[in-house]
Motif scaffolding. Structure first.
Motif, PDB file in Angstrom:
ATOM      1  N   UNK A   1       0.851  -1.199   0.000  1.00  0.00           N
ATOM      2  CA  UNK A   1       0.000   0.000   0.000  1.00  0.00           C
ATOM      3  C   UNK A   1       0.879   1.239   0.000  1.00  0.00           C
ATOM      4  N   UNK A   2       0.485   2.232  -0.797  1.00  0.00           N
ATOM      5  CA  UNK A   2       1.271   3.461  -0.898  1.00  0.00           C
ATOM      6  C   UNK A   2       0.660   4.533  -0.021  1.00  0.00           C
ATOM      7  N   UNK A   3       1.475   5.135   0.832  1.00  0.00           N
ATOM      8  CA  UNK A   3       1.013   6.203   1.711  1.00  0.00           C
ATOM      9  C   UNK A   3       1.627   7.526   1.254  1.00  0.00           C
ATOM     10  N   UNK A   4       0.965   8.611   1.655  1.00  0.00           N
ATOM     11  CA  UNK A   4       1.500   9.936   1.353  1.00  0.00           C
ATOM     12  C   UNK A   4       1.453  10.787   2.615  1.00  0.00           C
ATOM     13  N   UNK A   5       2.176  11.902   2.580  1.00  0.00           N
ATOM     14  CA  UNK A   5       2.206  12.804   3.729  1.00  0.00           C
ATOM     15  C   UNK A   5       0.798  13.264   4.079  1.00  0.00           C
ATOM     16  N   UNK A   6       0.494  13.225   5.376  1.00  0.00           N
ATOM     17  CA  UNK A   6      -0.818  13.652   5.844  1.00  0.00           C
ATOM     18  C   UNK A   6      -1.790  12.519   6.053  1.00  0.00           C
ATOM     19  N   UNK A   7      -1.496  11.315   5.541  1.00  0.00           N
ATOM     20  CA  UNK A   7      -2.390  10.174   5.751  1.00  0.00           C
ATOM     21  C   UNK A   7      -2.448   9.800   7.227  1.00  0.00           C
ATOM     22  N   UNK A   8      -3.648   9.447   7.683  1.00  0.00           N
ATOM     23  CA  UNK A   8      -3.827   8.967   9.054  1.00  0.00           C
ATOM     24  C   UNK A   8      -3.733   7.445   9.013  1.00  0.00           C
ATOM     25  N   UNK A   9      -2.813   6.867   9.789  1.00  0.00           N
ATOM     26  CA  UNK A   9      -2.522   5.434   9.697  1.00  0.00           C
ATOM     27  C   UNK A   9      -2.569   4.781  11.074  1.00  0.00           C
ATOM     28  N   UNK A  10      -2.699   3.449  11.061  1.00  0.00           N
ATOM     29  CA  UNK A  10      -2.693   2.652  12.296  1.00  0.00           C
ATOM     30  C   UNK A  10      -1.582   1.619  12.212  1.00  0.00           C
ATOM     31  N   UNK A  11      -0.905   1.379  13.342  1.00  0.00           N
ATOM     32  CA  UNK A  11       0.144   0.368  13.397  1.00  0.00           C
ATOM     33  C   UNK A  11      -0.509  -1.016  13.394  1.00  0.00           C
ATOM     34  N   UNK A  12       0.060  -1.943  12.637  1.00  0.00           N
ATOM     35  CA  UNK A  12      -0.512  -3.281  12.527  1.00  0.00           C
ATOM     36  C   UNK A  12      -0.284  -4.082  13.799  1.00  0.00           C
ATOM     37  N   UNK A  13       0.889  -3.953  14.406  1.00  0.00           N
ATOM     38  CA  UNK A  13       1.248  -4.834  15.517  1.00  0.00           C
ATOM     39  C   UNK A  13       1.027  -4.231  16.905  1.00  0.00           C
ATOM     40  N   UNK A  14       0.476  -3.012  16.997  1.00  0.00           N
ATOM     41  CA  UNK A  14       0.182  -2.414  18.296  1.00  0.00           C
ATOM     42  C   UNK A  14      -0.923  -1.375  18.154  1.00  0.00           C
ATOM     43  N   UNK A  15      -1.550  -1.043  19.288  1.00  0.00           N
ATOM     44  CA  UNK A  15      -2.655  -0.086  19.284  1.00  0.00           C
ATOM     45  C   UNK A  15      -2.113   1.339  19.295  1.00  0.00           C
TER      46      UNK A  15
END
Length: 317
Positions: free
Chosen positions: A1-15
């Protein structure tokens, strides 16, 4: 998956969640969490959080209708960067390019740091529209890149096309020393920084003097203007009924600048510009340009008994 500056993301291995605020390399991104800490994270360990306020719209969703938010009229026409704070991550700021002009803008944003360039945004901005173009951590202000905006202005009005703009902006601490304000088209508060400024046209006296010694074939004739210039749009254009307010202002300012330049070339001692009183927008713009012109000695309200505050007399040096 391609992300760009400003994207809101979640870590896969932790909350943990946050914003993408730096591209470290092709496999690693800097993510700033709600505590304001920027953490290097592998791209493979991130997933997008859809539906969050700053995530780009999905292609199959209808685009929202652009409306003029309250308070827009209080902002001078121009091109701005709205630097918005974030309620969930105190150190993160989002850069929106805001078009408060009568033109449609074709825009690209490139960032440069240590002679390394990164294309960050390209797109079209309709009038009174804002678009997210960048995001960063305010704590890293000292190492922010230089922003290079390339802008083509498009207008349907019967006006001469403006030259494309290349605007370089290096943000400094002083840009954020003023009080935050409500930002146009956005729910957040932040800082509104104007990118374009109407340039004052300075005529080089030496070049002007040299032009007098050119042969007649080489000289470009500049017609002497009238001593009194009426800038009411009905005096300038027969089709003024079909023009928008911003288009009318552009035409009036262009006519004013051409007459002013011609008066300087012909060594006028003074001249009068009739701009009307109205809401004062044209008067304020003219006074701003006059105050920056090195060939003007002073200016004042002209013949109040006839024009009231609807005309300005310019006295040249």
């Amino acid at each position: 998956m391609k992300f760009k500056l400003g994207d809101f993301v979640r870590f896969v291995d932790e909350k943990r969640e946050g914003y993408v605020t730096k591209v470290i390399d092709s496999q690693t991104l800097g993510v700033t969490d709600e505590d304001g800490f920027e953490i290097p994270v592998a791209v493979s360990n991130l997933t997008s959080v859809h539906g969050h306020g700053v995530v780009a719209e999905e292609p199959d969703l209808p685009k929202p209708i652009q409306v003029n938010a309250p308070g827009i009229s209080k902002i001078e026409n121009g091109i701005y960067v709205a630097v918005a704070t974030d309620d969930k991550a105190g150190n993160v700021v989002h850069f929106y390019l805001h078009n408060q002009s009568a033109n449609v803008l074709l825009v690209s944003l490139t960032t440069e740091r240590k002679e390394k360039y990164t294309g960050s945004f390209y797109g079209i901005l309709e009038t009174h529209q804002s678009k997210l173009v960048y995001a960063a951590s305010l704590a890293d202000l000292d190492i922010w890149p230089e922003f290079i905006f390339q802008i083509v202005l498009f207008s349907k009005a019967d006006v001469k096309p403006a030259e494309p703009l290349v605007i370089k902006k290096k943000f400094r601490a002083k840009d954020f020393s003023i009080e935050q304000r409500e930002l146009p088209q956005l729910k957040n508060k932040g800082w509104l920084i104007r990118l374009d400024e109407l340039p004052s046209v300075n005529i080089d006296p030496q070049k002007l003097k040299e032009s007098f010694f050119k042969s007649p074939a080489e000289k470009k004739t500049v017609a002497a203007p009238a001593k009194e210039i009426d800038l009411h749009i009905e005096k300038l254009r027969d089709d003024h009924h079909f023009l928008e307010a911003d288009e009318i202002l552009q035409i009036q300012l262009s006519h004013f600048q051409n007459a002013l330049d011609a008066a300087i070339v012909h060594h006028f001692d003074k001249m009068v510009f009739i701009h009307g009183s109205g809401n004062g927008t044209l008067r304020d713009k003219i006074h701003k340009l006059i105050s920056k012109n090195p060939h003007i000695k002073t200016y004042m309200d002209a013949r109040k008994e006839k024009f009231g505050y609807g005309a300005t007399e310019v006295v040249f040096k």
